[in-house]
Motif scaffolding. Structure first.
Motif, PDB file in Angstrom:
ATOM      1  N   ILE A 158      -4.585  59.856 -36.337  1.00  0.00           N
ATOM      2  CA  ILE A 158      -4.562  58.619 -35.553  1.00  0.00           C
ATOM      3  C   ILE A 158      -5.927  58.349 -34.909  1.00  0.00           C
ATOM      4  CG2 ILE A 158      -3.743  59.639 -33.382  1.00  0.00           C
ATOM      5  CD1 ILE A 158      -2.014  57.155 -32.986  1.00  0.00           C
ATOM      6  N   GLU A 159      -6.690  59.394 -34.653  1.00  0.00           N
ATOM      7  CA  GLU A 159      -8.044  59.189 -34.133  1.00  0.00           C
ATOM      8  C   GLU A 159      -8.908  58.472 -35.174  1.00  0.00           C
ATOM      9  OE1 GLU A 159     -11.403  61.753 -31.743  1.00  0.00           O
ATOM     10  OE2 GLU A 159     -10.551  62.636 -33.559  1.00  0.00           O
ATOM     11  N   GLN A 160      -8.738  58.828 -36.441  1.00  0.00           N
ATOM     12  CA  GLN A 160      -9.482  58.149 -37.508  1.00  0.00           C
ATOM     13  C   GLN A 160      -9.044  56.687 -37.636  1.00  0.00           C
ATOM     14  OE1 GLN A 160     -10.038  60.514 -41.272  1.00  0.00           O
ATOM     15  NE2 GLN A 160      -8.752  62.000 -40.194  1.00  0.00           N
ATOM     16  N   LEU A 219      -9.285  38.487 -31.511  1.00  0.00           N
ATOM     17  CA  LEU A 219      -8.583  38.912 -30.305  1.00  0.00           C
ATOM     18  C   LEU A 219      -7.312  39.685 -30.613  1.00  0.00           C
ATOM     19  CD1 LEU A 219      -9.013  35.804 -27.967  1.00  0.00           C
ATOM     20  CD2 LEU A 219     -10.012  38.071 -27.684  1.00  0.00           C
ATOM     21  N   PHE A 220      -6.588  39.261 -31.653  1.00  0.00           N
ATOM     22  CA  PHE A 220      -5.357  39.971 -32.000  1.00  0.00           C
ATOM     23  C   PHE A 220      -5.662  41.425 -32.352  1.00  0.00           C
ATOM     24  CE2 PHE A 220      -2.171  41.571 -34.928  1.00  0.00           C
ATOM     25  CZ  PHE A 220      -0.991  41.251 -34.280  1.00  0.00           C
ATOM     26  N   ALA A 221      -6.696  41.643 -33.164  1.00  0.00           N
ATOM     27  CA  ALA A 221      -7.060  43.003 -33.570  1.00  0.00           C
ATOM     28  C   ALA A 221      -7.512  43.833 -32.376  1.00  0.00           C
ATOM     29  CB  ALA A 221      -8.160  42.959 -34.624  1.00  0.00           C
ATOM     30  N   ILE A 222      -8.189  43.197 -31.434  1.00  0.00           N
ATOM     31  CA  ILE A 222      -8.647  43.919 -30.245  1.00  0.00           C
ATOM     32  C   ILE A 222      -7.460  44.367 -29.400  1.00  0.00           C
ATOM     33  CG2 ILE A 222      -9.898  43.670 -28.062  1.00  0.00           C
ATOM     34  CD1 ILE A 222     -11.857  41.823 -29.568  1.00  0.00           C
ATOM     35  N   VAL A 223      -6.482  43.467 -29.210  1.00  0.00           N
ATOM     36  CA  VAL A 223      -5.289  43.827 -28.445  1.00  0.00           C
ATOM     37  C   VAL A 223      -4.488  44.891 -29.185  1.00  0.00           C
ATOM     38  CG1 VAL A 223      -3.092  42.982 -27.548  1.00  0.00           C
ATOM     39  CG2 VAL A 223      -5.159  41.597 -27.277  1.00  0.00           C
ATOM     40  N   PHE A 224      -4.304  44.696 -30.488  1.00  0.00           N
ATOM     41  CA  PHE A 224      -3.584  45.663 -31.319  1.00  0.00           C
ATOM     42  C   PHE A 224      -4.269  47.031 -31.224  1.00  0.00           C
ATOM     43  CE2 PHE A 224      -1.993  47.871 -34.926  1.00  0.00           C
ATOM     44  CZ  PHE A 224      -0.868  47.218 -35.396  1.00  0.00           C
ATOM     45  N   LYS A 282     -11.436  53.368 -37.159  1.00  0.00           N
ATOM     46  CA  LYS A 282     -11.542  52.301 -38.156  1.00  0.00           C
ATOM     47  C   LYS A 282     -11.260  50.939 -37.538  1.00  0.00           C
ATOM     48  CE  LYS A 282     -11.198  53.770 -42.901  1.00  0.00           C
ATOM     49  NZ  LYS A 282     -10.594  53.440 -44.213  1.00  0.00           N
ATOM     50  N   LEU A 283     -10.243  50.878 -36.700  1.00  0.00           N
ATOM     51  CA  LEU A 283      -9.911  49.606 -36.050  1.00  0.00           C
ATOM     52  C   LEU A 283     -11.030  49.168 -35.114  1.00  0.00           C
ATOM     53  CD1 LEU A 283      -6.114  50.001 -35.176  1.00  0.00           C
ATOM     54  CD2 LEU A 283      -7.133  48.616 -36.979  1.00  0.00           C
ATOM     55  N   ALA A 284     -11.606  50.116 -34.402  1.00  0.00           N
ATOM     56  CA  ALA A 284     -12.671  49.787 -33.451  1.00  0.00           C
ATOM     57  C   ALA A 284     -13.899  49.229 -34.155  1.00  0.00           C
ATOM     58  CB  ALA A 284     -13.050  51.026 -32.646  1.00  0.00           C
ATOM     59  N   SER A 285     -14.155  49.698 -35.363  1.00  0.00           N
ATOM     60  CA  SER A 285     -15.347  49.254 -36.087  1.00  0.00           C
ATOM     61  C   SER A 285     -15.132  47.963 -36.860  1.00  0.00           C
ATOM     62  CB  SER A 285     -15.801  50.347 -37.065  1.00  0.00           C
ATOM     63  OG  SER A 285     -14.800  50.584 -38.050  1.00  0.00           O
TER      64      SER A 285
END
Length: 250
Positions: A22-24, A36-41, A28-31
């Protein structure tokens, strides 16, 4: 047949292995989070990573009651995340905008409660102006629910029922809450030689198995949703971990 103490150790290893995956996913999501949806998710995923790590560290250092306080928070994160994904909105963007609106309302409430301590006049005016804008977007009754319970408008108990997690709510939230409020005296009394019951060790082992299992279930659900939603390449690893969970049972 494996003993319950052996099962505890296997749950600890499983949660440690889940953290590696889950850290990986979080990285991946952070990069790749550009909207905005992806940031909240991604915020939900990042919180799950941190709480899972904290729980693992606390158990590794023989601090189970303190770990359970984190499990309770992780459980609340999970059911709120479920609501974030499943509540229907007329406009898809309302999903993440409602989260952001609830954050503004909470920030204004906190600032007002502290008499705007430490805030410049400009910051104070900005947060109050933002609060006014948000408040105009919702009917009075709905606005009050958001102010009280966050973007879902539901209490924690209602969120648990909505997401189908009532049984875990009755254990994780109600029982583990005493660890958050520092009134977990039961375990202290049970360790006392004169007060110890014959089934004390059995109780502690069963409690820890439940806590470790719930930790995995909560973090794994968030990880699997993130992997599926963004079509990341972790399906095989998560499936392998889930199969190990099923082998361990409850």
């Amino acid at each position: 047949m494996q003993s319950k103490t052996e099962k505890i150790e296997k749950w600890k290893v499983l949660n440690h292995d889940l953290y590696q995956v889950i850290e990986q996913i979080d990285n991946k999501l952070a990069s790749s989070s550009h909207d905005l949806f992806a940031i909240v998710f991604g915020g939900f995923v990042n919180k799950a990573v941190k709480f899972l790590h904290a729980i693992n560290v606390l158990y590794e250092n023989n601090l189970p009651e303190e770990a359970q306080a984190m499990v309770r928070i992780l459980f609340e994160l999970r059911i709120t995340f479920c609501c974030f994904l499943t509540i229907r909105f007329d406009d898809p963007k309302d999903r993440y905008e409602r989260v952001l609106d609830s954050m503004i309302l909470e920030k204004a409430k906190q600032a007002r409660a502290s008499s705007f301590g430490g805030m410049s006049k400009e910051d104070r005016d900005n947060i109050l102006d933002a609060e006014k804008v948000v408040s105009k977007k919702y009917p009075p009754g709905e606005l009050e629910k958001i102010k009280r319970n966050g973007f879902t408008g539901m209490t924690i108990e209602q969120r648990a029922a909505f997401s189908g997690n009532e049984d875990d709510y009755n254990v994780a939230y109600r029982n583990f809450s005493r660890n958050i409020h520092s009134n977990d005296y039961l375990e202290r009394f049970m360790r006392h030689e004169k007060l110890r019951r014959n089934d004390h060790e059995e109780y502690i082992i069963s409690r820890d198995i439940y806590s470790l299992r719930l930790t995995f279930v909560c973090a794994n659900e968030i990880a699997r949703n993130a992997n599926n939603f963004y079509r990341l390449d972790f399906s095989r690893q998560l499936e392998f971990l889930t199969n190990r969970q099923h082998e361990l049972g409850t």
